[in-house]
Design an enzyme around this catalytic site. Structure first.
Site, PDB file in Angstrom:
ATOM      1  CG  HIS A   1      46.404  17.618  55.275  1.00 59.37           C
ATOM      2  ND1 HIS A   1      46.186  18.933  55.531  1.00 59.37           N
ATOM      3  CD2 HIS A   1      45.346  16.953  55.779  1.00 59.37           C
ATOM      4  CE1 HIS A   1      45.032  19.066  56.174  1.00 59.37           C
ATOM      5  NE2 HIS A   1      44.513  17.878  56.336  1.00 59.37           N
TER       6      HIS A   1
ATOM      7  CE1 TYR B   1      41.869  15.029  57.461  1.00 58.61           C
ATOM      8  CE2 TYR B   1      41.881  12.949  58.635  1.00 58.61           C
ATOM      9  CZ  TYR B   1      41.896  14.331  58.641  1.00 58.61           C
ATOM     10  OH  TYR B   1      41.955  14.981  59.823  1.00 58.61           O
TER      11      TYR B   1
END
Ligand SMILES: *[C@@H]1O[C@H](CO)[C@@H](O)[C@H](O)[C@H]1NC(C)=O
Ligand SMILES: *[C@@H]1O[C@H](CO)[C@@H](O)[C@H](O)[C@H]1NC(C)=O
Ligand SMILES: *[C@@H]1O[C@H](CO)[C@@H](O)[C@H](O)[C@H]1NC(C)=O
Length: 329
Positions: free
Chosen positions: A305, A257
């Site tokens: 990430h 995410y």
């Protein structure tokens, strides 16, 4: 900023008078069309989307931006918009270990504590909202950006990033602090808390932390009673997080995410008219670390990430003059 509007009105009047004078007397029709394509004139002829001199983000005519920017995705949860499509709900639930909580009950409890209104749906010809998104990069040290940052209407900071002792480089005002339960810190009465809900429990936590403090652990022990002004608390919409993930970053993997910094940057694009970005990326030596770390370690991004795409997207936004990127020192 306050002076923008009147200055701009004078400028537009002078500028348009000049154009029409020139047009009528000297310039052939083809040239007139070119002038009319100029966005300044466009704005004058078709009504102005915002009151800023430099740009009005939501009204940008950049094609690449238009492909990414979905104005209608709600940035913040409200009483009226808390239901969202099944596939997005599934995505959101996939970020967490399955929650047994009843989402609609969780939402009802949330809005019995914080305001359920729609925030920041106030864009229009009389608004010029300037925002500074302040990341935590070590490139802020020695930058002397403090006064520039403080000169924005909104100043967004993340997680526990301190201000005290770093004012000359990072500024002293904080209008919004974006955090999740595990990164939370107490706030003063004037600062908005923007919660990033990575799981249902995070929403339950904010309700609890502002009332009886019954939730003491999420993934690990967290602040149970948070000092913050309830009337200024908002929760980023899970559908907004999904949109950043899908539309801005084209992330295929379900388990990864966007970073907090990137979510806040896109959040700012949605609620502000002009956005300046500080404290993102490495310093001039290529080192990644937080400005408040005493001994900078080489800062490794976590696997969850997608630093590469995020970085490229920020550079693209800068290249297209949609943001002002301050790269620091
Ligand atoms: C969740 O709670 C609402 C009432 O707030 C109720 O109407 C609904 O049936 C519940 N859903 C589930 C799956 O239990
Ligand atoms: C929710 O929407 C209704 C109608 O769409 C509107 O009348 C009402 O004011 C809204 N409530 C809030 C809290 O924004
Ligand atoms: C904080 O602000 C609220 C209004 O939003 C007010 O009711 C409250 O008294 C304030 N608290 C302090 C400690 O200033």
């Amino acid at each position: 900023m306050r002076w923008c509007k009147s200055t701009k009105v004078i400028f537009v009047v002078l500028f348009s008078t000049a154009i029409f004078t020139v047009t009528i007397h000297k310039v052939p029709y083809g040239h007139f069309k070119d002038l009319v394509n100029n966005s300044m004139v466009e704005r004058f002829l078709h009504g102005e989307p915002c009151a800023c001199m430099e740009r009005c983000l939501a009204a940008s005519d950049d094609m690449w931006f238009a492909e990414h920017f979905k104005k209608d995705v709600p940035p913040v949860l409200s009483l009226n918009n808390s239901a969202f499509p099944d596939h997005i709900f599934k995505w959101w639930q996939s970020l967490q270990s399955r929650s047994k909580a009843n989402y609609s009950q969780v939402i009802t409890e949330l809005f019995s504590v914080i305001p359920g209104e729609e925030w920041y749906r106030d864009d229009g010809p009389s608004r010029c909202r300037t925002c500074a998104v302040v990341g935590n990069s070590g490139n802020l040290l020695g930058s002397y950006y403090g006064p520039i940052i403080d000169n924005h209407d909104f100043v967004f900071r993340m997680n526990k990033a301190p201000v005290e002792g770093y004012e000359k480089d990072v500024g002293s005002r904080t209008t919004h602090r974006i955090m999740y339960p595990e990164s939370a810190t107490h706030l003063d009465n004037n600062t908005h808390l923007v919660l990033l809900p990575f799981k249902t429990l995070d929403i339950q936590w904010v309700t609890s932390a502002l009332t009886d403090g019954s939730i003491k652990r999420t993934r690990f022990k967290v602040i149970d009673k948070l000092q913050a002004n309830k009337d200024k608390v908002m929760v980023m919409h899970p559908a907004f997080m999904h949109y950043v993930h899908n539309t801005w970053l084209h992330i295929k993997s379900r388990r990864s995410y966007p970073s907090t910094g990137f979510l806040v940057l896109i959040f700012a694009l949605h609620i502000c008219d002009e956005v300046s970005v500080f404290g993102f990326g490495s310093n001039s030596k290529g080192t990644w670390h937080h400005y408040f770390e005493k001994t900078p370690k080489s800062f490794k991004r976590t696997g969850k990430h997608s630093g590469g795409i995020e970085h490229e997207t920020i550079l693209e936004l800068q290249e297209r003059k949609l943001i002002d990127l301050y790269t620091g020192w």
